[in-house]
Motif scaffolding. Structure first.
Motif: not given
Ligand SMILES: [Fe+2]
Ligand SMILES: [Fe+2]
Length: 743
Positions: A457-458, A460-461
């Motif tokens: 997630e990190h 991708r952000r």
């Protein structure tokens, strides 16, 4: 080099041989998936393990496998001699080698067909040999002396810069000379083509499991490396020279013995015993297999071939029947009675000699016949011999001897895996308080694989945020992330423009040197990144994931970053040397103590977190890592490094890290050029297999990786963009990349 007195937590040289015991945190979903995985047939389990290096379910499975193999009662019939310590290991291994050598010689001396069967069965282990070194070098373990000794061996086994000289390639060539040709290790049919028995697959899973948890099982890994190589079963069997000389291995063992306490030594000895037992077990299985084949009747061989092909027959046989039953029905029956079928088949008209001298079946499998190409040459030869014996009137009793080589042992290991519940596994949904905790978890990812989803997630952000630079990146001070349509020429032009235009040509020697504290402060803003130097590449060449030219090239850059295992050239060692000279003595980044360090500013964790998040998911973010690699290798060439060198020298600080990068990362032939070549090589492969449209899609992802690096060094530009949305032509800002973040 002297050890740091101020910081006993991370003195140089790093004498670590075992990390402190920690729990393994797995997510609830990961446990569920791991419970499913361990019920899979052994070959399917192997395939999942080798292909998936990104999930906590796989990591838990690896932990369980190691528990199954290293548990106290792993070999209930063997009584370990308590007198055997690390000093006795070489003679113990030598003794077992002397015991096993005649078994190997007998196998190697079998007739060609039997020997080929044995080679094929052994091939998965021969080709996986050394996989446990894949991740031994990683942020949690560098720059330990023992890790670098292991890495130097790894580098040699991988061909020391020439993959064609690697142990795997040499062994493949030896196997091919014996007509055993296998697909790449990561291919879906790798074990099928090897006709791997469940025991072979389970042993392979065990070694692969060690390759995924090397930081936590460092003493065991040294034991496996020593015992497996010194036994040298594969070189004995294939008649090849070992890539690593025995002297080097004995020296590794002695080096470990000097550094390790009794507990770590005992762990090594246990792993040595495990390898000796596993190899004895596997050779026993190979001998069983050879015996089975030698004693197998012609009928049984025919039955074996039919059993192998029956599930694939489908409705191919139309209206043909044998013994009053359609072949399509017979072969679809899961309880196919092979002996009954064979009895009916040999009495059927299919094998009766016709007027042309051939039976209908023999004609069918010949060139021009409907079954031509179904069977390989060896299978066809067996059928021919059998048809001839039937036509000669031979009707021996049909006794089918199934191949069960190694199955009893395989069942025992599978049962141990099914029951394995290591006490140090904790099921938990990760909750991460802050950047420091996330950094700690990502460095110690073997123990916190439940954090991988957060890492994804990190990353991708950041990748999404970075796209703002696709439009405005040209104004970057150190980068140009503005998007362009890919051609190799366009990429090289970009490299020339940024390297010379933004990084090298602007260089003028400083006329004023900042004071000592400011120099230390600026260096401290780089330090967190330096402490994980090379980490973005550390998982990019692993077993089963190293098949493209680009993978080999990435492996080569990583090898340079860690000095090919030579501590003097290892970039993490250089970082520690510089920090020490600056008076910054930090605990190791893997320790809890590092979470509380006060020397490196909080605001800078984002850069390292992004890098770790990307590199821990090397298949998901492969393209992005290619772009990131190109960006980071170019960054800091030229002006920035030269200024740092000038400042460090002025105050009498160690400038070895900056010096090393000045030469190694250049755009003529150094890492920056190689990084561009890697992108070109990878996309060329895409173009040849999937076409130009797909190239542009894949390129876009690569460029996001480049831009995501720029996101962390172009703070001035980003601030400018945030202040006045979408300026037509943002002005380059002249500030230091990280220090600016703290202003
Ligand atoms: Fe480096
Ligand atoms: Fe580099």
């Amino acid at each position: 080099m002297t050890a740091s007195v101020a910081n006993p937590a991370c003195p140089l040289p790093d004498r670590t041989v075992a990390l402190p015991a920690r729990t393994f945190e797995i997510s609830p979903a990961g446990r569920e998936e791991a419970d499913r995985l361990r019920r899979l047939p052994a070959d399917e389990l192997f395939f999942r393990l080798v292909r998936n290096q990104e999930s906590d379910a796989v990591l838990l499975t690896c932990r369980r496998l190691l528990d199954a193999y290293l548990g106290h009662d792993a070999f209930p019939n063997t009584v370990p001699d308590p007198a055997v310590g690390i000093a006795e290991v070489p003679s113990l291994v030598e003794q077992v080698r002397a015991e096993l050598a005649p078994v190997v010689a007998e196998l190697a001396g079998q007739p060609a067909a039997v020997r080929q069967l044995v080679y094929r069965q052994r091939a998965p282990l021969a080709l996986l040999d050394g996989c446990w070194l894949d991740l031994v070098s990683q942020p949690a373990t560098q720059p330990a002396i023992i890790v670098n000794r292991l890495y130097a061996q790894h580098y040699l086994l991988r061909g020391a810069g020439n993959p064609a000289r690697s142990q795997e390639h040499r062994r493949r060539r030896a196997l091919e000379a014996a007509e055993v040709t296998l697909p790449p290790i990561g291919a879906h049919d790798f074990l099928a083509k090897a006709q791997a028995r469940p025991l072979t697959a389970l042993h392979a899973c065990g070694y692969l499991a060690l390759s995924r948890l090397p930081a936590n099982f460092l003493p065991e890994l040294v034991g496996v490396q020593f015992a497996f190589r010194m036994l040298g079963i594969d070189d004995l069997l294939l008649g090849s020279e070992p890539v690593l000389p025995g002297e080097e291995l004995r020296s590794l063992l002695a080096g470990f013995g000097e550094l390790a306490d009794r507990a770590a030594q005992a762990r090594l000895v246990r792993a040595v015993r495990l390898v000796l037992e596993l190899e004895r077990e596997h050779l026993g299985m190979l001998a069983e297999l050879a015996r089975w084949r030698s004693e197998q009747s012609l009928e049984s061989r025919v039955a074996e071939i039919i059993a192998r092909h029956a599930p694939l027959a489908g409705r191919q046989h139309g209206r043909i029947s044998v013994g009053g039953r359609l072949l399509s029905e017979i072969f679809a029956d899961p309880n196919l009675d092979l002996a009954g079928f064979l009895g009916a088949f040999r009495e059927s008209g299919q094998v009766t000699r016709g007027s042309d001298g051939d039976s209908p079946f023999s004609t069918a499998i010949k060139f021009g016949g409907p079954m031509f190409g179904i069977f390989d040459a060896e299978e066809a030869a067996v059928f021919r011999a059998w048809v001839a014996s039937v036509q000669a009137g031979q009707r021996p009793p049909i006794e089918i001897s199934p191949n069960t080589a190694g199955d009893a042992a395989a069942r025992r290991w599978a049962a141990r895996l099914a029951e394995s519940e290591p006490a140090d596994v904790v099921i938990r949904t990760p909750a991460v308080a802050d950047d420091r905790e996330l950094f700690f978890r990502l460095v110690n990812i073997e123990n916190f694989p439940n954090t991988l989803a957060l890492a994804a997630e990190h990353a991708r952000r950041n990748l999404a945020d970075a796209e703002v630079l696709f439009e405005h990146g040209a104004a970057g001070r150190y980068t140009d992330a503005s998007y362009f349509e890919y051609t190799p020429q366009a990429l090289y032009r970009h490299g020339e423009r940024v390297y010379w235009g933004k990084l090298v040509d602007p260089y003028r020697p400083l006329t004023e040197i900042p004071d000592r504290d400011e120099v230390i402060f600026t260096q401290s803003t780089y330090a967190l990144g330096y402490l994980i130097d090379g980490a973005w590449l550390h998982k990019l060449g692993n077993t089963g994931h190293c098949e493209r030219e680009s993978d080999q090239m990435l492996f080569a850059i990583y090898a340079d970053e860690v000095g090919h295992g030579d501590l003097v050239k290892n970039h993490i060692t250089l970082t520690h040397r510089v920090l020490h000279s600056l008076g910054i003595d930090l605990p190791h980044i893997r320790t809890e103590a590092f979470t509380d360090q006060a020397d490196l500013p909080d605001e800078l964790y984002g850069f390292s977190l992004h890098q770790l998040a990307l590199c821990l998911l090397p298949d998901t973010f492969y393209n992005e890592l290619l772009g990131y690699n190109y960006a980071i290798e170019m960054f800091g060439s030229g002006e920035l490094r030269l200024h740092e060198i000038q400042k460090l020298r002025h105050h009498g600080f160690d400038d070895c890290y900056e010096q090393a990068h000045l030469t190694i990362d250049n755009f003529s032939a150094g890492h920056t050029r190689q990084a561009a070549d890697i992108i070109v090589s990878y996309l060329d492969g895409v173009r040849r297999t999937a076409g130009e449209d797909v190239v542009q899609q894949e390129w876009r992802r690569i460029w996001r990786g480049y831009a995501s690096f720029a996101l962390f060094v172009e703070h001035a530009l980003l601030k400018q963009l945030a202040g006045s949305p979408a300026p037509a032509d943002p002005q380059p800002a002249d500030t230091e990349p990280f220090a600016d973040l703290l202003i």
